[in-house]
Design a protein around this motif. Structure first.
Motif, mmCIF file in Angstrom:
data_model
loop_
_atom_site.group_PDB
_atom_site.id
_atom_site.type_symbol
_atom_site.label_atom_id
_atom_site.label_comp_id
_atom_site.label_asym_id
_atom_site.label_seq_id
_atom_site.Cartn_x
_atom_site.Cartn_y
_atom_site.Cartn_z
ATOM 1 N N GLY A 158 43.030 -0.593 -5.285
ATOM 2 C CA GLY A 158 42.499 -0.011 -4.068
ATOM 3 C C GLY A 158 41.081 -0.501 -3.830
ATOM 4 O O GLY A 158 40.231 -0.422 -4.723
ATOM 5 N N VAL A 159 40.825 -1.033 -2.657
ATOM 6 C CA VAL A 159 39.496 -1.531 -2.304
ATOM 7 C C VAL A 159 38.889 -0.568 -1.294
ATOM 8 O O VAL A 159 39.341 -0.472 -0.148
ATOM 9 C CB VAL A 159 39.556 -2.953 -1.717
ATOM 10 C CG1 VAL A 159 38.145 -3.445 -1.391
ATOM 11 C CG2 VAL A 159 40.237 -3.905 -2.691
ATOM 12 N N THR A 160 37.901 0.166 -1.728
ATOM 13 C CA THR A 160 37.212 1.112 -0.866
ATOM 14 C C THR A 160 35.718 0.901 -1.009
ATOM 15 O O THR A 160 35.250 0.401 -2.040
ATOM 16 C CB THR A 160 37.599 2.564 -1.214
ATOM 17 O OG1 THR A 160 36.983 3.474 -0.282
ATOM 18 C CG2 THR A 160 37.175 2.935 -2.632
ATOM 19 N N ALA A 161 34.951 1.266 0.018
ATOM 20 C CA ALA A 161 33.512 0.990 0.027
ATOM 21 C C ALA A 161 32.732 2.298 0.121
ATOM 22 O O ALA A 161 32.300 2.706 1.200
ATOM 23 C CB ALA A 161 33.158 0.067 1.188
ATOM 24 N N PRO A 162 32.507 2.979 -1.001
ATOM 25 C CA PRO A 162 31.739 4.224 -0.976
ATOM 26 C C PRO A 162 30.252 4.009 -0.722
ATOM 27 O O PRO A 162 29.516 4.958 -0.494
ATOM 28 C CB PRO A 162 31.980 4.818 -2.358
ATOM 29 C CG PRO A 162 32.254 3.621 -3.220
ATOM 30 C CD PRO A 162 32.983 2.650 -2.350
ATOM 31 N N SER A 163 29.825 2.752 -0.738
ATOM 32 C CA SER A 163 28.438 2.400 -0.413
ATOM 33 C C SER A 163 28.452 1.479 0.804
ATOM 34 O O SER A 163 28.601 1.940 1.924
ATOM 35 C CB SER A 163 27.750 1.744 -1.601
ATOM 36 O OG SER A 163 26.386 1.494 -1.323
ATOM 37 N N SER A 164 28.333 0.180 0.595
ATOM 38 C CA SER A 164 28.349 -0.768 1.710
ATOM 39 C C SER A 164 29.710 -1.418 1.854
ATOM 40 O O SER A 164 30.351 -1.781 0.860
ATOM 41 C CB SER A 164 27.296 -1.863 1.497
ATOM 42 O OG SER A 164 25.997 -1.367 1.743
ATOM 43 N N GLU A 202 36.003 10.750 1.821
ATOM 44 C CA GLU A 202 37.414 11.075 2.069
ATOM 45 C C GLU A 202 38.330 9.925 1.690
ATOM 46 O O GLU A 202 39.405 10.139 1.115
ATOM 47 C CB GLU A 202 37.609 11.455 3.545
ATOM 48 C CG GLU A 202 37.046 12.827 3.891
ATOM 49 C CD GLU A 202 36.994 13.089 5.386
ATOM 50 O OE1 GLU A 202 37.345 12.168 6.162
ATOM 51 O OE2 GLU A 202 36.591 14.205 5.783
ATOM 52 N N GLU A 203 37.919 8.690 1.986
ATOM 53 C CA GLU A 203 38.748 7.555 1.605
ATOM 54 C C GLU A 203 38.807 7.415 0.093
ATOM 55 O O GLU A 203 39.873 7.145 -0.487
ATOM 56 C CB GLU A 203 38.232 6.267 2.244
ATOM 57 C CG GLU A 203 39.156 5.077 1.988
ATOM 58 C CD GLU A 203 38.730 3.839 2.761
ATOM 59 O OE1 GLU A 203 39.190 3.664 3.908
ATOM 60 O OE2 GLU A 203 37.922 3.051 2.213
ATOM 61 N N PHE A 204 37.666 7.604 -0.563
ATOM 62 C CA PHE A 204 37.652 7.573 -2.022
ATOM 63 C C PHE A 204 38.562 8.661 -2.584
ATOM 64 O O PHE A 204 39.361 8.409 -3.498
ATOM 65 C CB PHE A 204 36.228 7.754 -2.556
ATOM 66 C CG PHE A 204 36.163 7.912 -4.052
ATOM 67 C CD1 PHE A 204 36.195 6.806 -4.889
ATOM 68 C CD2 PHE A 204 36.110 9.179 -4.629
ATOM 69 C CE1 PHE A 204 36.156 6.946 -6.257
ATOM 70 C CE2 PHE A 204 36.076 9.336 -6.007
ATOM 71 C CZ PHE A 204 36.097 8.215 -6.826
#
Length: 337
Positions: free
Chosen positions: A14-20, A66-68
């Protein structure tokens, strides 16, 4: 007890961007990395935040969290790797559902290390400080960076050994990419404050000191409770890397950590290489390391393969590590116990 996730070949990343996130002109970096993983047999699921970037973040704090939360609880996703770091991950912490986090690996560094440390301290689930997604897009991966996969595939109760790199990258040269992304052209040498060999062990905790020191005084930075709940009061072997702070900034952060009790029962400290370690009125990073070694009475090892001057070994928050240095060569043995 620490809970260790276990990476299996062919799972979904899973590729998610909790920062940038990644701006449109650089989307090709994510695509190249995804294709590289797919060629290796993995599946890749990119969240919406990976493709957006505005005002120093991929999305609002709630949207990022929420995505994380969705990915970390999604049984179809087995490993989370953000595209890279950033600046404002700390905004998401109050919206992350720590109680629902499932034991799956989160891999990254820079601003992402704040999330890694918070997750391990809060839940006792091990997290992996190492490479990011876009640095795994090359035709080849250098031997030091490539160890991320073997480290994450180590089973609970197992052991994994890593060695210092042969060479590191002093400067980026984006106009002349290499098959393995990095330009490894400077001889690596791990160093100690006593100028001799070193051998130190303890439970690993750490990350990018620029951001993780902001956990001090918050519910997400309770090191003492972590030690009581999850590692039976074992000593902590801290690892830090400095991205942008001056030598005096770094000194202030370390004093704050000491005053906050983070260095109680500390067995040693590891520092990654840093371009930011410029002297301030003659006050050098080496001066700082010497002071810290004397104040805490512990070994200090520096210029290790960790952080923004690649390549880097994969260090697992929560694992027991034995780190040895002799004649500039380093060895890291991590036990998933």
């Amino acid at each position: 007890m620490i809970t260790y996730p276990h990476l299996k070949k062919g799972v979904t990343i899973g590729v998610t961007a909790p920062s940038s996130g990644v701006p449109s002109e650089l989307h090709y970096l994510v695509r190249e990395a995804s294709e590289r993983f797919e060629l290796q047999g993995y599946r890749v699921h990119c969240g919406e935040t990976a493709w957006t970037q505005d005002k120093a973040k991929s999305a609002t704090a709630k949207v990022r969290a929420e995505e994380f939360n969705r990915m970390i609880t999604d049984d179809a996703v087995h490993l989370l790797i953000p595209p890279w770091g950033g600046e404002l991950l700390i905004e998401t912490l109050e919206y992350i559902d720590f109680e629902s986090i499932q034991p799956k690996w989160i891999l990254g560094y820079s601003d992402v290390s704040l999330l890694l440390l918070a997750v391990t301290l809060q839940t006792g689930i091990a997290t992996a400080h190492g490479t990011n997604l876009v640095d795994l897009r090359g035709e080849k991966t250098d031997p030091t960076t490539a160890m991320w996969e073997q480290v994450l595939a180590t089973k609970a109760g197992g052991e994994v050994i890593q060695y210092s790199s042969e060479k590191y990258q002093k400067e980026w040269d984006f106009e002349n990419p290499t098959p393995h992304i990095f330009h490894l052209d400077e001889q690596t040498a791990w160093k100690t404050t006593n100028g001799e060999s070193a051998d130190v062990g303890g439970r690993l905790l750490g990350g990018c000191i620029d951001v993780i020191h902001h956990l001090i005084g918050t519910p997400y930075g309770d090191v003492a409770t972590f030690r009581r709940r999850f590692v039976e009061e074992e000593p902590i072997l801290w690892f830090f890397e400095n991205c942008e702070m001056s030598t005096t900034d770094l000194r202030r952060c370390l004093v704050q950590m000491k005053l906050a009790g983070w260095f109680e029962q500390c067995s040693g400290i590891l520092f990654g290489r840093s371009d930011a370690n410029k002297p301030v009125e003659g006050y050098t990073a080496e001066d700082l390391y010497q002071e810290l070694a004397v104040e805490l009475g512990v070994p200090v090892i520096y210029d290790i393969d960790c952080g923004h001057v690649p390549p880097q070994v994969t260090l697992v928050n929560g694992a027991y590590a034995q780190v040895t240095v002799d004649k500039g060569k380093g060895k890291v043995v991590q036990q998933f116990c």
